[in-house]
Design an enzyme around this catalytic site. Structure first.
Site, PDB file in Angstrom:
ATOM      1  N   SER A  64       0.990  -1.365   0.064  1.00 17.45           N
ATOM      2  CA  SER A  64      -0.081  -0.198   0.011  1.00 17.45           C
ATOM      3  C   SER A  64       0.874   1.248  -0.211  1.00 17.45           C
ATOM      4  O   SER A  64       2.015   1.190   0.421  1.00 17.45           O
ATOM      5  CB  SER A  64      -0.946  -0.035   1.251  1.00 17.45           C
ATOM      6  OG  SER A  64      -1.836  -1.181   1.254  1.00 17.45           O
TER       7      SER A  64
HETATM    8  N1  SAH Z   1      -0.768  -4.044   4.099  1.00 16.55           N
HETATM    9  C1  SAH Z   1      -0.488  -4.803   2.870  1.00 16.55           C
HETATM   10  C2  SAH Z   1      -1.366  -4.689   1.806  1.00 16.55           C
HETATM   11  C3  SAH Z   1      -1.358  -5.585   0.958  1.00 16.55           C
HETATM   12  S1  SAH Z   1      -2.640  -5.650  -0.327  1.00 16.55           S
HETATM   13  C4  SAH Z   1       0.638  -4.012   2.335  1.00 16.55           C
HETATM   14  O1  SAH Z   1       1.035  -2.897   2.827  1.00 16.55           O
HETATM   15  O2  SAH Z   1       1.673  -4.567   1.899  1.00 16.55           O
HETATM   16  C5  SAH Z   1      -3.868  -6.824   0.041  1.00 16.55           C
HETATM   17  C6  SAH Z   1      -3.361  -8.166   0.486  1.00 16.55           C
HETATM   18  O3  SAH Z   1      -4.809  -8.876   0.786  1.00 16.55           O
HETATM   19  C7  SAH Z   1      -2.964  -8.981  -0.783  1.00 16.55           C
HETATM   20  O4  SAH Z   1      -1.640  -9.524  -0.323  1.00 16.55           O
HETATM   21  C8  SAH Z   1      -4.046 -10.032  -0.897  1.00 16.55           C
HETATM   22  O5  SAH Z   1      -3.497 -11.276  -1.203  1.00 16.55           O
HETATM   23  C9  SAH Z   1      -4.812 -10.498   0.534  1.00 16.55           C
HETATM   24  N2  SAH Z   1      -5.875 -10.695   0.468  1.00 16.55           N
HETATM   25  C10 SAH Z   1      -7.115 -10.522  -0.258  1.00 16.55           C
HETATM   26  N3  SAH Z   1      -8.028 -11.352  -0.066  1.00 16.55           N
HETATM   27  C11 SAH Z   1      -7.810 -11.930   1.253  1.00 16.55           C
HETATM   28  C12 SAH Z   1      -8.448 -12.831   2.134  1.00 16.55           C
HETATM   29  N4  SAH Z   1      -9.841 -13.325   1.686  1.00 16.55           N
HETATM   30  N5  SAH Z   1      -7.862 -13.237   3.148  1.00 16.55           N
HETATM   31  C13 SAH Z   1      -6.882 -12.936   3.380  1.00 16.55           C
HETATM   32  N6  SAH Z   1      -6.025 -12.107   2.428  1.00 16.55           N
HETATM   33  C14 SAH Z   1      -6.643 -11.768   1.476  1.00 16.55           C
END
Ligand code: SAH
Length: 213
Positions: A64
């Site tokens: 993010s």
């Molecule tokens: N806070 C993180 C943002 C990652 S993007 C950062 O700063 O890096 C969002 C993440 O949510 C992705 O890695 C994706 O794989 C995960 N995600 C999406 N749906 C999900 C679910 N149902 N359960 C767990 N993780 C999920």
């Protein structure tokens, strides 16, 4: 993993940029200044680690934007010993900020490769969450009313009701809600059956998906 004076200087500039955009929480700004975001960034984008932008990580996901991380963390008013559920560990960067703020962090990620990488990096940085799990979020085994705060970092088409049940009365969930663009939505559990919703502008996130992989 090396953190140089140049990188610290860039972090300081990033902190100033976040202040200009309205981030005021001193602890959040301190976390952003002290935690080396470049450790969480894909090697192809190392030079841009301190731009206020989201970048691709593995598996078509993103780390993010720092402003989004700071905005979400500030809005949730994370306090020491809060039980915080983070949905979507991704790169682990947001997780590291929550751990730095001394919350009891429970984070989960549906993609095994990202889960493994983040777990190992957070361990190296000694910023370990209470629990980091490979799960898709539909089979979480926490007691009802366990969490003070829930932070969702993937876009939800609708509010996942099973998360609402995990909130303590007085607790809050923050999630990006919508399909193409998302409205940052804060929902407070006012009483057992009463939830109060507020919206805070438009953001763009990768989707919340079913099933682990
Ligand atoms: N806070 C993180 C943002 C990652 S993007 C950062 O700063 O890096 C969002 C993440 O949510 C992705 O890695 C994706 O794989 C995960 N995600 C999406 N749906 C999900 C679910 N149902 N359960 C767990 N993780 C999920």
């Amino acid at each position: 993993m090396i953190d140089t004076p140049l990188q610290r200087g860039r972090r300081s500039e990033l902190v100033n940029a976040l202040i200009k955009k309205g981030i005021t929480d001193k602890d959040v700004l301190k976390a952003i200044f002290l935690i080396p975001r470049h450790f969480f960034i894909h090697p192809d984008f190392q030079d841009f680690a301190y731009r206020d932008e989201a970048f691709p990580i593995d598996e078509n996901q993103t780390i993010s934007q720092p402003y989004t991380v700071a905005f979400q963390t500030q809005l949730l008013k994370i306090k020491k010993n809060d039980n915080v559920l983070e949905v979507g560990t991704g790169s682990g960067y947001q997780t590291s900020i929550l751990v730095f703020l001394k919350a009891n962090v429970y984070t989960f990620e549906r993609i095994h490769k990202l889960y493994r990488k983040s777990k190992s990096l957070l361990n190296k940085l000694k910023l370990n969450p209470k629990e980091i799990t490979w799960s898709d979020g539909y089979d979480l085994k926490y007691n009802k009313e366990f969490f003070d705060k829930i932070l969702v970092t993937a876009a939800c088409q609708e509010v996942p009701t099973h998360f609402l049940e995990l909130l303590k009365v007085g607790g809050e969930i923050l999630l990006p809600l919508g399909i193409e663009n998302q409205k940052m939505t804060l929902i407070k559990r006012e009483s057992k059956n009463k939830f109060l919703k507020k919206e805070y502008g438009n953001f763009s996130f990768v989707p919340f998906l079913k099933n682990k992989c």
